[in-house]
Design an enzyme around this catalytic site. Structure first.
Site, PDB file in Angstrom:
ATOM      1  CB  ALA A 137      41.421  41.657  43.216  1.00 60.23           C
ATOM      2  N   GLY A 138      42.064  41.793  39.745  1.00 58.18           N
ATOM      3  CA  GLY A 138      43.087  41.427  38.762  1.00 58.18           C
ATOM      4  C   GLY A 138      43.363  39.939  38.704  1.00 58.18           C
ATOM      5  CG  LEU A 139      43.883  37.850  41.822  1.00 59.94           C
ATOM      6  CD1 LEU A 139      43.792  37.280  43.234  1.00 59.94           C
ATOM      7  CD2 LEU A 139      45.297  37.670  41.279  1.00 59.94           C
ATOM      8  N   GLY A 140      41.057  37.606  37.827  1.00 56.86           N
ATOM      9  CA  GLY A 140      40.194  36.913  36.867  1.00 56.86           C
ATOM     10  C   GLY A 140      38.956  36.285  37.473  1.00 56.86           C
ATOM     11  CB  SER A 141      36.890  37.265  40.388  1.00 49.62           C
ATOM     12  OG  SER A 141      35.537  37.200  40.682  1.00 49.62           O
ATOM     13  CB  SER A 142      34.346  38.651  35.992  1.00 50.97           C
ATOM     14  OG  SER A 142      35.463  39.072  35.247  1.00 50.97           O
ATOM     15  N   PRO A 192      39.099  36.915  45.083  1.00 49.54           N
ATOM     16  CG  PRO A 192      41.030  37.857  46.016  1.00 49.54           C
ATOM     17  CD  PRO A 192      40.517  36.624  45.347  1.00 49.54           C
ATOM     18  CB  VAL A 193      35.006  40.705  43.475  1.00 49.57           C
ATOM     19  CG1 VAL A 193      34.281  41.477  42.390  1.00 49.57           C
ATOM     20  CG2 VAL A 193      34.274  39.403  43.761  1.00 49.57           C
ATOM     21  CG  ASP A 227      41.286  37.788  32.535  1.00 49.35           C
ATOM     22  OD1 ASP A 227      42.484  37.809  32.200  1.00 49.35           O
ATOM     23  OD2 ASP A 227      40.785  38.651  33.276  1.00 49.35           O
TER      24      ASP A 227
END
Ligand code: MEV
Length: 330
Positions: free
Chosen positions: A112-117, A109-110, A160
């Site tokens: 969202a705090g899960l380090g997508s970028s 998920p973008v 991240d």
């Protein structure tokens, strides 16, 4: 040659925000990955397609300064910029101004705090690095991705890109790098997504403003954040889940104190706690995005249902033992 690389998402268990100021944080890679494929193209342009952020377009000319959006309109360039920064860095290091097609496919998920970028940046560095004959080490991949994080997040700690590069569970301290932790058992963790996207850069800047306004109050909070991480490492080593849960609750309180929680996050955190979670806290930058709950063995289902009933999207987090990796080369 077309090379696909992947890198995992992450969940920060302890120490987000405080890590920006040199405190240690504890972070785990999560088995949800971003995949990036890179191949040469003949016309010297850089074409990037990233469906996860709804954008695609072409960079060309001196310093890749000309951008032409294909999809995503006026927002496309901003969304693709971090990927372009990684590509520029890889081309600079290799000394090859090769044109490239770069395709991003990500299940993370973008915003969202899960380090997508960071996961996308890390996978881009690995795949483009390979196509450009750099064959970067993990340290080099990390450095390239960190450059991209600076473009989007302003003053990132580097946590991240570190976890997406190295995988597993790590203690991270800015300037000191990573210390892998060997967990004997998988932690029963549920992640709950509020579905609200937010900007890490803005939230980090908000904490900085608060710290500048009330240094004698906020600085001790940051320090206690660091102490919580140190306690958590001990609790992990002894497998004391109850202590870990308590520490997560205390950590969440401090994050609320520095202004990065929100009503949607609090709803999910309290729903998880009331359903028997040992501890629950927001994870990542906060504002919206995700929270994480630690449950007793066998308690995952009940907590996940409670998070969903409170309006979140819940999923179980399993550790990604491997960080960045090359998936395919042809
Ligand atoms: C974001 O995943 C974590 C923050 O601590 C920012 C950073 O460390 O760069 C909020």
């Amino acid at each position: 040659m077309r090379v696909t690389a992947s890198a995992p998402a992450k969940v920060i268990l302890f120490g987000e925000h405080f890590v920006v100021y040199g405190e240690p944080a504890l972070v785990m890679a999560v088995e949800r990955r971003a995949y990036v494929s890179t191949e040469p193209r003949a016309d010297g342009k850089i074409y990037i397609r990233a469906e996860n952020v709804g954008a695609s377009g072409y960079y060309s000319g001196e310093g890749l300064r000309t951008f032409e959006a294909e999809t995503g309109g006026a927002e496309a360039q901003r969304r693709l910029e971090p990927i372009k920064v990684v590509i520029e860095e890889a081309r600079r290091l290799s000394g090859k101004n090769l044109g490239l097609n770069v395709t991003v496919e990500s299940a993370i998920p973008v915003a969202a705090g899960l380090g997508s970028s960071a996961a996308v940046a890390v996978a881009t560095a690995a795949s483009a690095g390979r196509v450009l004959d750099l064959n970067p080490s993990r340290e080099e991949i990390y450095r390239m991705a960190y450059e991209a994080e600076k473009v989007i997040h302003g003053t990132p700690s580097g946590i991240d890109p570190a976890i997406s590069t190295y995988g597993g569970t790590l203690m991270y301290r800015r300037g000191e790098g990573v210390q892998p932790l060997a967990l004997k058992v998988e932690l029963p963790l549920v992640i709950g997504n509020t579905g609200l996207s937010r900007s890490t850069g803005d939230l980090v800047a908000g904490v900085r403003r608060l710290k500048e306004k009330y240094p004698s109050l906020v600085e001790p909070i940051l320090k206690i954040g660091g102490k919580i991480t140190a306690e958590a490492v001990k609790a992990l080593e002894t497998g004391n889940l109850e202590a870990l849960g308590n520490l997560m609750n205390i950590n969440h309180g401090l994050l609320s104190a520095v202004g990065v929680s929100s009503l949607p996050l609090e709803r999910l955190v309290y729903a998880a706690r009331m359903a028997g979670a040992l501890g629950a806290k927001l994870t990542g930058a906060g504002g919206g995005g995700c929270m994480v709950a630690l449950t007793e063995a066998g308690g995952l289902g009940k907590v996940a249902r409670a998070i969903e009933e409170a309006g979140g999207e819940a999923f179980t987090a399993t550790t990604a033992k491997e960080g960045v990796r090359i998936e395919e080369e042809r």
